[in-house]
Motif scaffolding. Structure first.
Motif, PDB file in Angstrom:
ATOM      1  N   PRO A 176       0.810  -1.224   0.000  1.00 12.74           N
ATOM      2  CA  PRO A 176       0.000   0.000   0.000  1.00 12.74           C
ATOM      3  C   PRO A 176       0.845   1.277   0.000  1.00 12.74           C
ATOM      4  O   PRO A 176       1.646   1.513   0.894  1.00 12.74           O
ATOM      5  CB  PRO A 176      -0.814  -0.135   1.290  1.00 12.74           C
ATOM      6  N   GLY A 177       0.677   2.088  -1.060  1.00 11.45           N
ATOM      7  CA  GLY A 177       1.379   3.359  -1.143  1.00 11.45           C
ATOM      8  C   GLY A 177       2.860   3.268  -1.412  1.00 11.45           C
ATOM      9  O   GLY A 177       3.591   4.245  -1.212  1.00 11.45           O
ATOM     10  N   ARG A 178       3.330   2.136  -1.947  1.00 15.60           N
ATOM     11  CA  ARG A 178       4.772   1.971  -2.183  1.00 15.60           C
ATOM     12  C   ARG A 178       5.039   1.290  -3.523  1.00 15.60           C
ATOM     13  O   ARG A 178       4.243   0.482  -3.984  1.00 15.60           O
ATOM     14  CB  ARG A 178       5.431   1.131  -1.087  1.00 15.60           C
ATOM     15  N   GLY A 179       6.187   1.615  -4.085  1.00 17.19           N
ATOM     16  CA  GLY A 179       6.688   0.869  -5.222  1.00 17.19           C
ATOM     17  C   GLY A 179       6.606   1.604  -6.539  1.00 17.19           C
ATOM     18  O   GLY A 179       5.649   2.326  -6.823  1.00 17.19           O
ATOM     19  N   LEU A 180       7.649   1.403  -7.363  1.00 15.76           N
ATOM     20  CA  LEU A 180       7.684   1.882  -8.732  1.00 15.76           C
ATOM     21  C   LEU A 180       7.956   0.694  -9.646  1.00 15.76           C
ATOM     22  O   LEU A 180       8.751  -0.186  -9.297  1.00 15.76           O
ATOM     23  CB  LEU A 180       8.794   2.926  -8.930  1.00 15.76           C
ATOM     24  N   PRO A 181       7.327   0.648 -10.821  1.00 20.26           N
ATOM     25  CA  PRO A 181       7.557  -0.471 -11.734  1.00 20.26           C
ATOM     26  C   PRO A 181       8.916  -0.379 -12.429  1.00 20.26           C
ATOM     27  O   PRO A 181       9.222   0.622 -13.077  1.00 20.26           O
ATOM     28  CB  PRO A 181       6.410  -0.342 -12.741  1.00 20.26           C
ATOM     29  N   ILE A 182       9.731  -1.416 -12.263  1.00 22.95           N
ATOM     30  CA  ILE A 182      10.999  -1.480 -12.973  1.00 22.95           C
ATOM     31  C   ILE A 182      10.697  -1.700 -14.453  1.00 22.95           C
ATOM     32  O   ILE A 182       9.973  -2.621 -14.821  1.00 22.95           O
ATOM     33  CB  ILE A 182      11.871  -2.620 -12.430  1.00 22.95           C
ATOM     34  N   GLY A 183      11.239  -0.858 -15.306  1.00 20.42           N
ATOM     35  CA  GLY A 183      10.976  -0.941 -16.735  1.00 20.42           C
ATOM     36  C   GLY A 183      10.249   0.271 -17.282  1.00 20.42           C
ATOM     37  O   GLY A 183      10.180   0.459 -18.492  1.00 20.42           O
ATOM     38  N   ASN A 184       9.700   1.104 -16.414  1.00 20.83           N
ATOM     39  CA  ASN A 184       9.033   2.336 -16.835  1.00 20.83           C
ATOM     40  C   ASN A 184      10.052   3.470 -16.959  1.00 20.83           C
ATOM     41  O   ASN A 184      10.878   3.662 -16.061  1.00 20.83           O
ATOM     42  CB  ASN A 184       7.977   2.743 -15.816  1.00 20.83           C
ATOM     43  N   LEU A 185       9.962   4.243 -18.017  1.00 20.70           N
ATOM     44  CA  LEU A 185      10.835   5.399 -18.183  1.00 20.70           C
ATOM     45  C   LEU A 185      10.691   6.369 -17.021  1.00 20.70           C
ATOM     46  O   LEU A 185      11.683   6.833 -16.442  1.00 20.70           O
ATOM     47  CB  LEU A 185      10.512   6.104 -19.498  1.00 20.70           C
TER      48      LEU A 185
END
Length: 299
Positions: A176-185
């Protein structure tokens, strides 16, 4: 620091959107979604512009796959239309992000990169007897969305642009409320900028994404900096540094970005040498038939 404004007009400029299409197309010429976009290019550009202006352009339709090079990672890839949107945003914002950051952070920046970071690390290793090397526990998965939102509003006056960054953040969570997708510019730039406050605390210092190194002439100074870094990460960034940051003499060498950095030289790290040898052995055992094309042997 003066906040940046009047950026969204540059984002939705048609020339910027066409440039974003061109950048998103690099290496993707054979992909069907790129071909479909290109076949109706002007209509697609107008739809993107309208969707940016009214906030309705769809985002978050990711495809996930796993890579193992060198360690296992889950890559979250956006479809082509979203890649164009993110390039449109970053065409305008990347130069600002770069201007805000210190010289000695090297990831996701033009004219920087891993090789430049290793060279700078070798330079500092030649001047100082000791180093402290740290990184963050599951950095991309742990970045708090609220911390990013505060950062965007502190640095950007344009509410529409910050709103689009919010929409991109809302498309992905590892908790919840955390994380960025690896692979997105956008993720690369968000993650790099998030540690800007950390970058300004010590010298000499080098950072490549979430790996950072500080040098000094004695161990006690680095022990104090290690403790400060852990407190700053927890209190200001809502992140955790891995439990055992490395403090050692520069003469003993430091593993950094796949290399082993010494005061006067740089070599492949042991892990990099092992991966290289494994790949070489794999190539040696590829059957000859693999290299046949149209019945002719490929030299």
């Amino acid at each position: 620091m003066k906040r940046a404004g009047n950026l969204f007009e540059a984002v939705v400029d048609r020339d910027n959107l066409l440039l974003a299409f061109s950048k998103a197309s690099r290496g993707k010429a054979d992909r069907p979604d790129r071909g479909a976009f290109a076949a109706n290019l002007l209509d697609e550009i107008e739809a993107l512009r309208a969707g940016l202006l009214d906030g309705t352009y769809p985002v978050g339709n990711y495809v996930q796959f796993t890579i193992r090079d060198p360690k296992e990672r889950v890559i979250t890839a956006a479809p082509f239309r979203e890649r164009v949107l993110q390039h449109a945003l970053m065409n305008v914002c990347e130069p600002l992000f770069d201007k805000w950051m210190i010289f000695d952070t090297y990831a996701s920046r033009r004219g920087k990169g891993q090789l430049a970071a290793v060279r700078r690390a070798r330079e500092f290793a030649g001047r100082h007897a000791w180093f402290l090397k740290c990184d963050f526990r599951k950095y991309f998965d742990s970045i708090p969305h609220e911390g990013l939102r505060r950062m965007f509003r502190r640095k950007l006056k344009d509410a529409r642009l910050a709103g689009w960054f919010d929409r991109i953040l809302d498309t992905y969570e590892t908790a919840p409320g955390r994380g960025l997708p690896i692979g997105n510019l956008a993720s690369q730039h968000f993650a790099n900028l998030y540690l800007d406050g950390l970058d300004r605390k010590w010298r000499p210092y080098v950072r490549y994404m979430d790996d950072f190194v500080v040098w000094a002439d004695d161990r006690e100074t680095l022990r104090r900096i290690r403790d400060e870094a852990k407190r700053y990460a927890a209190d200001e960034l809502d992140l955790a540094i891995k439990e055992e940051p490395i403090i050692n003499r520069t003469a003993h060498g430091m593993d950094f970005l796949g290399m082993r950095v010494f005061p006067g030289s740089v070599r492949l790290s042991r892990a990099s040498r092992r991966r290289f040898l494994q790949k070489t052995r794999t190539l040696e055992w590829i059957p000859q038939s693999t290299f046949q094309r149209n019945g002719a042997s490929v030299a």
